[in-house]
Write an enzyme that holds these catalytic residues in place. Structure first.
Site, short mmCIF file in Angstrom:
data_model
loop_
_atom_site.label_atom_id
_atom_site.label_comp_id
_atom_site.label_asym_id
_atom_site.label_seq_id
_atom_site.Cartn_x
_atom_site.Cartn_y
_atom_site.Cartn_z
CB SER A 41 -0.94 0.01 1.21
OG SER A 41 -0.22 -0.14 2.40
CG ASN A 100 -4.05 -4.93 12.70
OD1 ASN A 100 -3.44 -4.79 11.64
ND2 ASN A 100 -4.49 -6.10 13.12
CB THR A 124 -40.86 26.73 -8.37
OG1 THR A 124 -41.96 27.25 -9.11
CG2 THR A 124 -40.65 27.60 -7.14
CG HIS A 125 -42.11 23.33 -11.06
ND1 HIS A 125 -42.34 22.04 -10.65
CD2 HIS A 125 -42.80 24.13 -10.20
CE1 HIS A 125 -43.15 22.05 -9.61
NE2 HIS A 125 -43.44 23.30 -9.31
CB SER A 145 -14.42 24.75 -29.12
OG SER A 145 -14.49 23.85 -30.20
CE LYS A 187 -19.38 26.06 -27.26
NZ LYS A 187 -19.62 24.66 -27.56
CG ASN A 233 -16.84 25.32 -24.29
OD1 ASN A 233 -17.87 25.81 -24.72
ND2 ASN A 233 -15.99 24.63 -25.04
CD GLU A 242 -19.20 22.04 -19.16
OE1 GLU A 242 -20.15 22.21 -19.91
OE2 GLU A 242 -18.03 21.91 -19.59
CE1 TYR A 283 -6.20 -3.29 8.81
CE2 TYR A 283 -5.42 -5.51 8.37
CZ TYR A 283 -5.50 -4.18 8.02
OH TYR A 283 -4.88 -3.74 6.87
CD GLN A 326 -2.86 -2.39 2.16
OE1 GLN A 326 -2.19 -2.71 3.12
NE2 GLN A 326 -2.66 -2.88 0.95
#
Ligand code: ARG
Length: 457
Positions: free
Chosen positions: A22, A108, A153-154, A275, A281, A283, A288, A315, A320
């Site tokens: 690890s 541990n 709303t909506h 772009s 463009k 963006n 995003e 454990y 891990q």
């Protein structure tokens, strides 16, 4: 040779060895591993479990190892995990004495301690970044207490509000996020060392002393629990997920506010991209990406929940896997908070377009109904009358502000000339002065509270 190789006759399969390591992930725990070991060695010396002089030598060497790693003199490599790496480096330097550090301890409880020490810091850093973001939002909001815009709303225009009111809604969410992190920190901040491999230890250790040295207010009360739960990590990932959910919603709004169709804002060149094919463009990539990265943090949360759900006490090596999810949450959240905090002041808000949007779409309709109610009409009847009024506006291509008193009166004789003073958006907003509303004075009072709460973070 592995430190645990005593009972083995042959070496670990090469692939299996690479598989179980690890180090590439947990090497970032080196500082906290060393801190924990220094506290442990100090306690061992004080309790007479090792000689005080040995404890001193161990602590001094550990501190050297820390600085050598920090300054790039010692490269973390060639070990199973960070705990083994540090111990091996210590033994390289001190010989026999170095081998005494692991007395009365297991990896541990060591890893449980390290991850709690690490997360304690990570949470504090995240709270500090939420604080800066809230301050930025408050600063921008303060400049826009009279920048009118529609509330939806909506996704349909509903009632007029202001940009300040809209932004301070996010401040409230972020303050709750900070509170959640602070709360989760309380349960991270419990000292597990002394749990041993699973049933504590028979050495006369002093767990409270270790806790004191590492500034933990509490120690774990059951050794099986101390080494086997990661509920605090799940809580952390949940707090990160909710924070990301809030950031994602706010960024989603920025994305469509910047569309040609909306035109509420212009993105700065510094925080948007072009772009490769379409020259026109600009963006909203940063926004995003923040929205997109929310998905990976949710993924980390689900990974942790799933990782833990079938594990018997105590454990298991499965655990891990917790670190990748924890670190990914931390990295993602910190990065998103930072970019977003820098991006916000670079937005240009088009107050005229926003105000036009606030006035359009018959956003004064609720207030027209309320007007009739104040003159004695039951609300349901008022709702129907104003519905007919809006229908008339749609047919004749007029807005509610453009109607004459006579036109209003043709729908109900309760309308008088003061209706013309009711429907302009600034009046509509000013009238909403109840706590939580968008009226300038109300938002200014709210901003004061927000700044106080932010300062207290
Ligand atoms: N690298 C391990 C982890 O992160 C440390 C604990 C290993 N303990 C063990 N008995 N294999 O969980």
């Amino acid at each position: 040779m592995k430190m645990w190789s005593g009972r083995f006759q042959s070496a670990l399969n090469e692939q299996a060895d690479a598989f179980q390591r690890s180090l590439p992930v947990d090497k970032r725990l080196y500082k906290h591993d060393i801190m924990g070991s220094i506290a442990h060695a100090t306690m061992l010396g004080e309790c007479g479990i090792i000689e005080p002089s040995e404890a001193e030598a161990i602590c001094a060497a550990l501190s050297d190892i820390f600085y050598d790693i920090k300054n790039g003199k010692l490269r973390i490599a060639d070990a199973e995990d960070i705990h083994m790496f540090i111990e091996e480096a210590l033994t390289d330097r001190l010989g026999q004495v170095g081998k005494k550090l692991h007395t009365g301890r297991s990896r541990n409880d060591q890893v449980a301690l390290d991850i709690r020490l690490y997360m304690r810091d990570a949470v504090s850093e995240i709270i500090a970044r939420i604080k800066t973001l809230c301050e930025t939002l408050c600063d921008i909001a303060a400049q826009h207490t009279e920048t009118f815009m529609p509330a939806y709303t909506h996704m349909q225009k509903a009632q007029p509000t202001t940009l300040a009111h809209h932004l301070t809604a996010y401040c409230e969410m972020l303050l709750r996020d900070a509170e959640r992190f602070a709360d989760c920190r309380k349960r991270i901040n419990v000292m597990p060392l002394g749990s041993g491999a699973c049933t504590s230890t028979s050495y006369p250790i002093n767990r409270n002393r270790v806790a004191q040295l590492l500034d933990f207010p509490r120690i774990t009360q059951n050794s099986l629990d101390g080494v086997s739960d990661r509920d605090f990590a799940v809580e952390f990932a949940a707090a990160c997920s909710l924070l990301m959910m809030h950031l994602s919603r706010c960024n989603e709004e920025i994305i469509y506010w910047a569309t040609d169709e909306f035109g509420f804002i212009t993105l700065s060149d510094a925080f948007s991209t072009g772009s490769s094919i379409m020259p026109q463009k600009k963006n909203p990539d940063m926004n995003e990406l923040i929205r997109g990265k929310t998905g990976r943090v949710y993924g980390d949360l689900v990974a942790l929940l799933t990782l833990m759900k079938g594990l018997p006490l105590a454990y298991n090596k499965d655990m891990q896997e917790d670190k990748e999810a924890i670190f990914d949450c931390e990295d993602t959240v910190k990065q998103c908070l930072e970019v977003f905090t820098d991006l916000l002041p670079s937005l240009t808000f088009h107050a005229d377009v926003m105000a036009k949007g606030a006035a359009g779409g018959y956003t004064a309709a609720t207030d027209c109904a309320d007007y009739l109610v104040k003159k004695g009409m039951p609300f349901r009847d008022a709702h129907r009358v104003v519905g007919q009024l809006v229908h008339y506006c749609v047919e004749s291509g007029k807005s509610l502000e453009e109607l004459s008193v006579e036109e209003y009166q043709s729908f109900s004789d309760l309308f008088a000339s003061d209706i013309l003073k009711t429907v302009p958006i600034d009046r509509l907003v000013a009238a909403r002065s109840a706590t939580g509303g968008p009226a300038k004075k109300t938002v200014e009072r709210h901003l004061q509270k927000l700044r106080k709460a932010t300062a207290a973070l």
